[in-house]
Design a protein around this motif. Structure first.
Motif, mmCIF file in Angstrom:
data_model
loop_
_atom_site.group_PDB
_atom_site.id
_atom_site.type_symbol
_atom_site.label_atom_id
_atom_site.label_comp_id
_atom_site.label_asym_id
_atom_site.label_seq_id
_atom_site.Cartn_x
_atom_site.Cartn_y
_atom_site.Cartn_z
ATOM 1 N N GLY A 87 12.280 -0.384 5.232
ATOM 2 C CA GLY A 87 11.062 0.340 4.851
ATOM 3 C C GLY A 87 10.467 1.146 5.981
ATOM 4 O O GLY A 87 9.733 2.113 5.757
ATOM 5 N N HIS A 88 10.773 0.744 7.221
ATOM 6 C CA HIS A 88 10.162 1.415 8.369
ATOM 7 C C HIS A 88 11.193 2.128 9.235
ATOM 8 O O HIS A 88 11.064 2.216 10.453
ATOM 9 C CB HIS A 88 9.294 0.422 9.149
ATOM 10 C CG HIS A 88 8.223 -0.144 8.274
ATOM 11 N ND1 HIS A 88 7.096 0.568 7.935
ATOM 12 C CD2 HIS A 88 8.170 -1.304 7.583
ATOM 13 C CE1 HIS A 88 6.368 -0.151 7.089
ATOM 14 N NE2 HIS A 88 6.985 -1.284 6.872
ATOM 15 N N CYS A 93 2.366 1.364 8.834
ATOM 16 C CA CYS A 93 2.626 0.708 10.116
ATOM 17 C C CYS A 93 2.191 1.569 11.298
ATOM 18 O O CYS A 93 2.266 1.120 12.446
ATOM 19 C CB CYS A 93 4.116 0.386 10.241
ATOM 20 S SG CYS A 93 5.139 1.848 10.487
ATOM 21 N N HIS A 127 8.569 7.247 7.311
ATOM 22 C CA HIS A 127 9.348 6.052 6.985
ATOM 23 C C HIS A 127 9.663 6.000 5.488
ATOM 24 O O HIS A 127 8.929 6.583 4.669
ATOM 25 C CB HIS A 127 8.584 4.792 7.397
ATOM 26 C CG HIS A 127 8.445 4.656 8.885
ATOM 27 N ND1 HIS A 127 7.744 3.642 9.479
ATOM 28 C CD2 HIS A 127 8.927 5.433 9.884
ATOM 29 C CE1 HIS A 127 7.806 3.792 10.803
ATOM 30 N NE2 HIS A 127 8.517 4.872 11.068
#
Ligand SMILES: [Zn+2]
Length: 318
Positions: free
Chosen positions: A174-175, A186, A191
């Protein structure tokens, strides 16, 4: 047979409990081998602290045991929201919506409440195990699992077991950057989560349509009714998931992907776009990349958690 039913240490058939303790709900399944013999669900008291959440979860297990007479609990596994130290069964970090969850010794507290050994995993890891052992990736040794929920999580099953990595952060797809230029929760930019999470789909629709919606489910309804902005939001999410799958297939030669979470419930709106994203730039190996929807749906985390319960009949290398 005596009157024993559903009490730890009593007679009857051995069952294990699988628990999914999430930010909104807690689910419990009781498994006799691979057969679900009881299910319970209730809201998670996230504002009341870790002890209350564990007590509520233990209460659900007791209700499930009472609903399955002639069973004896021998172990439990938990998939818990947040960063989890699986070795100690302690929650290490959690989002702000949870009170007194970070630092909570979940395995120890739940084990004391239920009188059986308990193992704890992060919920996305449990999801990956559930789908690899009982669901859409059953029988496959190497699998990437992606959860498209409020955020985007990921986990690897490699050689039949969970691969956590040295810091427990393996699979955090996810990042990973390279997916546009939007700000991520985040603090990063571009991302996968900024296009493929439930929040991202709702936001993406809001940006182009100029209308605020509650969440991805509402956007899915609009997309099915033909709204071009809603369809566009799902197309962007699907394309990003397809490209993420190719990224992993290229790096690790892991070509089987299972996608779950709330956004994946709209698989009818995602399937073609994911396929197109995969086909546009296939891995250099030429290997086929297969992206499937979760087969276990709402039970995926709890079933995966049950598979790590000490004494679980279906437990493989965890
Ligand atoms: Zn991020």
């Amino acid at each position: 047979m005596g009157g024993d039913h559903g009490t730890p240490g009593g007679g009857g058939r051995d069952v294990v409990a699988g628990l999914d303790i999430g930010g909104t709900g807690t689910s419990v399944v009781l498994l006799d081998g691979e057969r679900v013999v009881a299910r319970e669900h209730a809201a998670t008291p996230v504002r009341d602290g870790g002890a209350a959440m564990a007590a509520a979860a233990a209460g659900l297990v007791r209700s499930a045991l009472a609903a399955a007479p002639g069973t004896r609990l021998v172990g439990a596994g938990v998939g818990a929201a947040g960063v989890v130290d699986a070795a100690s069964g302690t929650v290490v970090a959690a989002s702000d919506s949870f009170r007194d969850w970070a630092g909570f010794p979940l395995a120890a507290e739940l084990g004391a409440a239920l009188g059986v050994p308990v193992r704890v995993e992060n919920d996305v890891n449990a999801f990956a195990l559930g789908e690899a052992r009982l669901g859409a990736a059953r029988g496959l040794d190497d699998v990437l699992a992606i959860m498209l929920g409020t955020g985007v999580g990921g986990a690897f099953v490699l050689s039949g077991g969970l691969y956590r990595g040295p810091t427990g952060a393996a699979g955090e797809i996810g990042h990973v950057a390279g997916f546009g230029d939007l700000s991520c929760t985040c603090g990063g930019r571009g991302h996968l989560e900024t296009l493929a999470s439930g929040r991202a789909v709702a936001r993406s629709y809001g940006r182009t349509a100029g209308v605020t919606v509650a969440g991805a489910r509402e956007v899915a309804d609009l997309a099915r009714a033909g709204d071009p902005h809603a369809r566009g939001a799902f197309a962007a999410a699907a394309d990003a998931v397809g490209r993420a799958a190719v990224l992993v297939a290229s790096l690790l030669d892991v070509t089987d992907v299972v996608v779950g979470g709330g956004v994946a419930a709209a698989w009818d709106l995602l399937a073609d776009g994911i396929e197109a994203g995969v086909r546009r730039e296939p891995p250099v190996s030429g290997a086929a990349v297969r992206v499937r929807p979760s087969a276990l749906g709402r039970d995926a985390v709890a079933l995966g958690a049950a598979s790590i319960a000490p004494a679980a009949a279906l437990s493989l290398a965890g």
